[in-house]
Design an enzyme around this catalytic site. Structure first.
Site, PDB file in Angstrom:
ATOM      1  CD  GLU A 161       0.835   0.357   2.997  1.00 39.14           C
ATOM      2  OE1 GLU A 161       0.811   1.616   2.950  1.00 39.14           O
ATOM      3  OE2 GLU A 161       1.825  -0.298   3.412  1.00 39.14           O
ATOM      4  CD  GLU A 303       7.524   1.565  -0.965  1.00 40.85           C
ATOM      5  OE1 GLU A 303       8.235   0.675  -1.452  1.00 40.85           O
ATOM      6  OE2 GLU A 303       7.830   2.764  -1.003  1.00 40.85           O
TER       7      GLU A 303
END
Lengths: 337, 337
Positions: A161, A303
């Protein structure tokens, strides 16, 4: 889960030329994967990484060390291969995709899937993060990513994310789920400290007060989530439905994972956890999920980067399991013989 | 160490598209490697793994869960590629060599370097482990392995070990160095427990009483060591002399490492530590060396296997360092901008 494959994998482990248990977590990981993949010899060669990005209205409250534009800038950086998880994805030969669910600045690049729900979610300290329709769109985006992974015959799914201010959203979600106070659990995220950290905690507290008394996990997501957090939750639910093993990343991903487990407790069986983040609240969340994370290296980037780092550990566990000699093959005496 | 390369690597890290410090240990590891390899962009592509094997006279005291024949059997298993570290070495494309320094049963195989010192070391609970000449032969074998690694242009050196009863020897060495009691630090090794563990501790205590009052690290090695422990110590000393970074494995290797640091404190600067073993004494030893290990996965196999697992972490750290975009390359706003 495939109990037969699990037992066969355990039996095989016991025959490998090493004292029983001496490979530690590498043994339990490969047995878990065997149960999930339904084979005595699981593999993690074909990994699928889906990065979900979205902007958060609460960013306007000054809760992040970085300006909101960074979300869209990083979406491009993912697509261009310059972000940490993109480098790791390339190194491991993973399927890598970036899904923009809504950023204040639009992103156009052939490597970006634009599935825009809105330009950002609502400021959770003032209003609900999204409408029911937006919630469903987010869940659907996650489901679709898993379906793409399955179409590509992936054996392991990672969601990552990006979203400036999303530790604020994740902290509020997790504090609400675990009934903890904002001041006790709000952490630095990208790197706020001192009075800015106190301010962030007060914004989380405000969001918790505004949206108190919610028990339904979907309603919690609607009020306190972000589009990327919703999408990861949808992805985890779908992965469990389809029997695709998931390697969960860090703090934000764990919020999605805990919510997915509240929706359907079966989801938990399909989750492995890549690492324990340096974000202080993460270790409490992992305890709640009864998780022993694979890595503990003080990472706090998100991430999907922590999960991506753990892939090499899973691959090594699979390789040891399938390629080590057995006591009888190698003519090595077992203990007690 | 190259302080210029170190500072340049730190500066480069600060420009990569991530919050400062958010890659945790991956940042410090690559900076350490930069200082050791004398380059802003270190690499761990060419890894050299030397496995030293030797039998221990103290095995006759029944301190191991496995019979003594297993040492020679495992030497063959290394050479044939069936042992855990051999599987990992192949997976990573390492230079892999096995050096037999003396086993009760001889081993003949084209993949084995036979540098036999004696068929086993002396029983440390009754006598010195070896003569001064044998000590020098062991140190020399370690030095030669490092010289081979350098000739092959390796950028990272791993020593592994095999020797039934060698946790007894390592426990005695470390208890002596750290002035601790045998009962407090003796652990299960390959898997002894209950009364057998108590017996093992009593054998360690007997060895400590017999060889008490020794301060010289070489004399400690001569009295309480084993040929493989001596060789690893020699290798670490040589690696530091030649500026070759070392990735230390687990409990036995750490005994060699601590002794090498006592011989020459400069050695410490060239050591990275792959993991913390499940052998309980290891975490104390790592504290003594002021070490934060890379992995903590409950491994306790030795053979260099924990260090081999950590190579993928170092490689990822190097890849992130050299391939991530900078804030200016990617047009990403930095914090505070």
């Amino acid at each position: 889960l495939d109990q037969e494959a699990k037992q066969a994998a355990e039996l095989h482990q016991a025959q490998l030329t090493k004292p029983p248990g001496s490979l530690g977590m590498l043994e339990s990981l490969v047995v878990d994967l065997a149960a999930m993949q339904g084979t005595v010899f699981p593999r993690c060669d074909n990994v699928h990484i889906s990065i979900f990005a979205a902007d958060h209205g609460v960013a306007c409250q000054g809760v992040s060390a970085f300006p909101q534009d960074v979300t869209a800038q990083m979406v491009l950086n993912f697509a261009q291969g310059g972000a940490a998880v993109a480098v790791l994805a390339k190194q491991m030969g993973a399927n890598f995709e970036v899904i923009n669910l809504g950023t204040v600045k639009p992103t156009m690049h052939p490597g970006i899937i634009n599935q825009i729900i809105a330009e950002q979610s609502g400021d959770i300290s003032q209003t609900a993060a999204m409408t029911e329709e937006q919630l469903l769109q987010g869940l659907q985006a996650g489901k679709q990513a898993v379906d793409r992974a399955i179409a590509l015959k992936s054996k392991l799914f990672i969601a990552g994310e990006m979203g400036i201010a999303n530790t604020t959203s994740a902290t509020a979600l997790l504090a609400s789920l675990l009934e903890l106070n904002a001041e006790d659990v709000t952490g630095p995220g990208t790197g706020v400290s001192g009075s800015r950290l106190e301010h962030k905690a007060s914004i989380v507290a405000q969001a918790l007060t505004l949206h108190q008394g919610i028990n339904d996990p979907f309603e919690l997501l609607r009020c306190l989530g972000g589009f990327e957090i919703v999408a990861m939750c949808g992805a985890y639910i779908r992965a469990a439905e389809k029997g695709l093993p998931v390697l969960v990343d860090g703090f934000i991903s764990s919020a999605s994972a805990l919510l997915a487990c509240k929706v359907n407790p079966e989801v938990r069986k399909w989750l492995l956890f890549g690492h324990c983040s340096a974000e202080p609240f993460h270790s409490k969340v992992l305890q709640e999920l009864d998780v022993e994370p694979i890595l503990m290296m003080g990472m706090r980037l998100g991430e999907g980067s922590g999960a991506a780092m753990a892939v090499s550990i899973l691959r090594a566990a699979c390789e040891l399991h399938s390629s080590m000699a057995t006591f009888s093959d190698a003519g090595v005496s077992n203990s007690g013989e």
